[in-house]
Write a protein that holds these residues in place. Structure first.
Motif, PDB file in Angstrom:
ATOM      1  N   ARG A 130       0.827  -1.211   0.000  1.00 39.92           N
ATOM      2  CA  ARG A 130       0.000   0.000   0.000  1.00 39.92           C
ATOM      3  C   ARG A 130       0.858   1.258   0.000  1.00 39.92           C
ATOM      4  O   ARG A 130       0.515   2.262  -0.644  1.00 39.92           O
ATOM      5  CB  ARG A 130      -0.934  -0.022   1.204  1.00 39.92           C
ATOM      6  CG  ARG A 130      -1.897   1.147   1.257  1.00 39.92           C
ATOM      7  CD  ARG A 130      -2.919   0.995   2.353  1.00 39.92           C
ATOM      8  NE  ARG A 130      -3.768  -0.155   2.167  1.00 39.92           N
ATOM      9  CZ  ARG A 130      -4.862  -0.401   2.876  1.00 39.92           C
ATOM     10  NH1 ARG A 130      -5.210   0.434   3.851  1.00 39.92           N
ATOM     11  NH2 ARG A 130      -5.589  -1.477   2.651  1.00 39.92           N
ATOM     12  N   ASP A 131       1.983   1.245   0.709  1.00 39.14           N
ATOM     13  CA  ASP A 131       2.870   2.417   0.729  1.00 39.14           C
ATOM     14  C   ASP A 131       3.423   2.712  -0.657  1.00 39.14           C
ATOM     15  O   ASP A 131       3.566   3.883  -1.048  1.00 39.14           O
ATOM     16  CB  ASP A 131       4.011   2.200   1.715  1.00 39.14           C
ATOM     17  CG  ASP A 131       3.536   2.178   3.163  1.00 39.14           C
ATOM     18  OD1 ASP A 131       2.446   2.716   3.429  1.00 39.14           O
ATOM     19  OD2 ASP A 131       4.252   1.608   4.012  1.00 39.14           O
ATOM     20  N   ASP A 132       3.732   1.673  -1.407  1.00 37.59           N
ATOM     21  CA  ASP A 132       4.234   1.864  -2.766  1.00 37.59           C
ATOM     22  C   ASP A 132       3.155   2.476  -3.656  1.00 37.59           C
ATOM     23  O   ASP A 132       3.440   3.356  -4.483  1.00 37.59           O
ATOM     24  CB  ASP A 132       4.703   0.516  -3.325  1.00 37.59           C
ATOM     25  CG  ASP A 132       5.335   0.655  -4.693  1.00 37.59           C
ATOM     26  OD1 ASP A 132       6.045   1.657  -4.920  1.00 37.59           O
ATOM     27  OD2 ASP A 132       5.109  -0.218  -5.564  1.00 37.59           O
ATOM     28  N   ASN A 188       0.699   4.408  -2.637  1.00 38.17           N
ATOM     29  CA  ASN A 188       0.553   5.810  -2.233  1.00 38.17           C
ATOM     30  C   ASN A 188       1.654   6.682  -2.838  1.00 38.17           C
ATOM     31  O   ASN A 188       1.392   7.811  -3.297  1.00 38.17           O
ATOM     32  CB  ASN A 188       0.581   5.920  -0.710  1.00 38.17           C
ATOM     33  CG  ASN A 188      -0.613   5.250  -0.054  1.00 38.17           C
ATOM     34  OD1 ASN A 188      -1.665   5.081  -0.672  1.00 38.17           O
ATOM     35  ND2 ASN A 188      -0.454   4.853   1.188  1.00 38.17           N
ATOM     36  N   ARG A 221      -0.223  14.709   0.189  1.00 38.90           N
ATOM     37  CA  ARG A 221      -0.318  13.282   0.519  1.00 38.90           C
ATOM     38  C   ARG A 221      -1.507  12.660  -0.197  1.00 38.90           C
ATOM     39  O   ARG A 221      -2.530  13.327  -0.418  1.00 38.90           O
ATOM     40  CB  ARG A 221      -0.497  13.048   2.034  1.00 38.90           C
ATOM     41  CG  ARG A 221       0.694  13.407   2.851  1.00 38.90           C
ATOM     42  CD  ARG A 221       0.567  12.896   4.287  1.00 38.90           C
ATOM     43  NE  ARG A 221      -0.672  13.321   4.924  1.00 38.90           N
ATOM     44  CZ  ARG A 221      -0.847  14.504   5.509  1.00 38.90           C
ATOM     45  NH1 ARG A 221       0.123  15.391   5.498  1.00 38.90           N
ATOM     46  NH2 ARG A 221      -1.997  14.812   6.096  1.00 38.90           N
ATOM     47  N   GLU A 254      -3.516   8.907   0.386  1.00 38.64           N
ATOM     48  CA  GLU A 254      -3.600   7.700   1.205  1.00 38.64           C
ATOM     49  C   GLU A 254      -4.742   6.818   0.710  1.00 38.64           C
ATOM     50  O   GLU A 254      -5.876   7.282   0.606  1.00 38.64           O
ATOM     51  CB  GLU A 254      -3.824   8.053   2.679  1.00 38.64           C
ATOM     52  CG  GLU A 254      -2.718   8.867   3.321  1.00 38.64           C
ATOM     53  CD  GLU A 254      -1.448   8.083   3.528  1.00 38.64           C
ATOM     54  OE1 GLU A 254      -1.528   6.826   3.514  1.00 38.64           O
ATOM     55  OE2 GLU A 254      -0.378   8.699   3.690  1.00 38.64           O
TER      56      GLU A 254
END
Length: 307
Positions: free
Chosen positions: A135-137, A139, A159, A161
């Motif tokens: 998920r971080d990738d 985002n 940001r 998310e």
């Protein structure tokens, strides 16, 4: 007189309208654009500002604070043809009120649709396992693309998310079964490792026990041998003393050996397991004579040692 009062009143109202239209108060966190005959001329910062009445007017009131946009839920097909539901939140901030006012129409709607299309692009290029675990990738990739696209609009995307990623119910059930199988596998591996360690420890214990027992038997054998050696040395000395006594003509030495054999035989007879009755020989006086001979021999040996 009445006419002059009416004119004065009209002039006073006109002056108030002019003053109210000339003075503008901009609240903190906002920027106002000024347009003259429909064309942008300047930007009003927070505080009190003056514009030209009838010629200038306030164009756009731009919010310069950071805003949060909710991206609605949409169905996305991944690279391995799995369907997932995902939504997101986007944090934006206007950094150039002029571009945000005149470069795009309906800024929030434009950012929302831009985020929706890029979510479909990024998630659709990944497998389901990658989508659920990276998920971080996702985002980071969305932030890079959307921020670059909104830069001409004078907007900074701070940001992005992904709020929710939900695979279908059948895939969720299959994932739950897979997770249960993995946990059972790890539990069996841990149990096997425990049994292995336990067996190794038991074997080590048995090995140490056998070593200690062998060392004990060796020590016992060594001490038995030493005892037999000392017994033999004592017997040899006794035989030497008796031989010397016989050579000197002492009859008590012969009685000593006979008494030893007699006592040993009588001991075996008395301690035998299959004999419940012990018969004492009638010639018991001979035993006493033998004992007296041994006593005399022992006394003579002591006197010879003293001399």
């Amino acid at each position: 007189m009445e006419t002059s009062l009416i004119v004065f009143g009209l002039l006073f109202v006109t002056a108030l309208v002019l003053l109210s239209s000339a003075f503008k108060i901009v609240p903190q966190g906002f920027n106002y654009t000024v347009e003259r005959f429909g064309r942008y001329t300047r930007t009003l910062k927070p505080g009190l500002s003056i514009i030209t009445p009838f010629f200038d007017r306030i164009g756009r009131k731009m919010n310069m604070m950071e805003n949060v946009l909710d991206i609605p839920t949409q169905e996305v097909i991944t690279r391995d043809n799995a369907q997932v539901s995902c939504d997101a939140v986007v944090f934006t901030q206007v950094v150039d009120p002029i571009s945000a006012s005149y470069e795009v129409n309906n800024l929030h709607n434009a950012i929302t649709n831009l985020a929706l299309t890029n979510i479909r692009t990024v998630v659709g290029s990944m497998d389901l396992d990658e989508v659920l675990s990276n998920r971080d990738d996702i985002n980071a990739r969305l932030l890079s693309v959307v921020d670059a696209a909104t830069n001409p609009w004078g907007v900074k995307v701070t940001r992005i998310e992904i709020a929710d990623l939900s695979p279908p119910a059948d895939i969720t059930e299959a994932m739950a079964r897979q997770m249960k199988a993995e946990r059972l596998k790890r539990a069996e591996i841990l149990t096997a490792e425990g049994d292995k360690q336990s067996a190794i420890l038991r074997a080590e214990g048995a090995k140490q026990s056998a070593i200690l027992q062998a060392e004990g038997r060796r020590e016992a054998a060594f001490r038995d041998a030493e005892a037999r050696e000392r017994e033999g040395q004592a017997e040899a000395k006794a035989t030497a003393y008796v031989s010397e006594a016989i050579a000197s003509g002492d009859v008590n030495a012969i009685n000593y050996f006979l008494g030893q054999q007699y006592v040993a035989a009588f001991e075996k007879l008395a301690t035998a397991n299959n004999n419940k009755t012990v018969i004492i020989p009638a010639e018991f006086s001979s035993i006493l004579g033998t004992i007296e001979g041994i006593t005399s021999l022992t006394g003579a040996a002591k006197e010879s040692r003293k001399g």
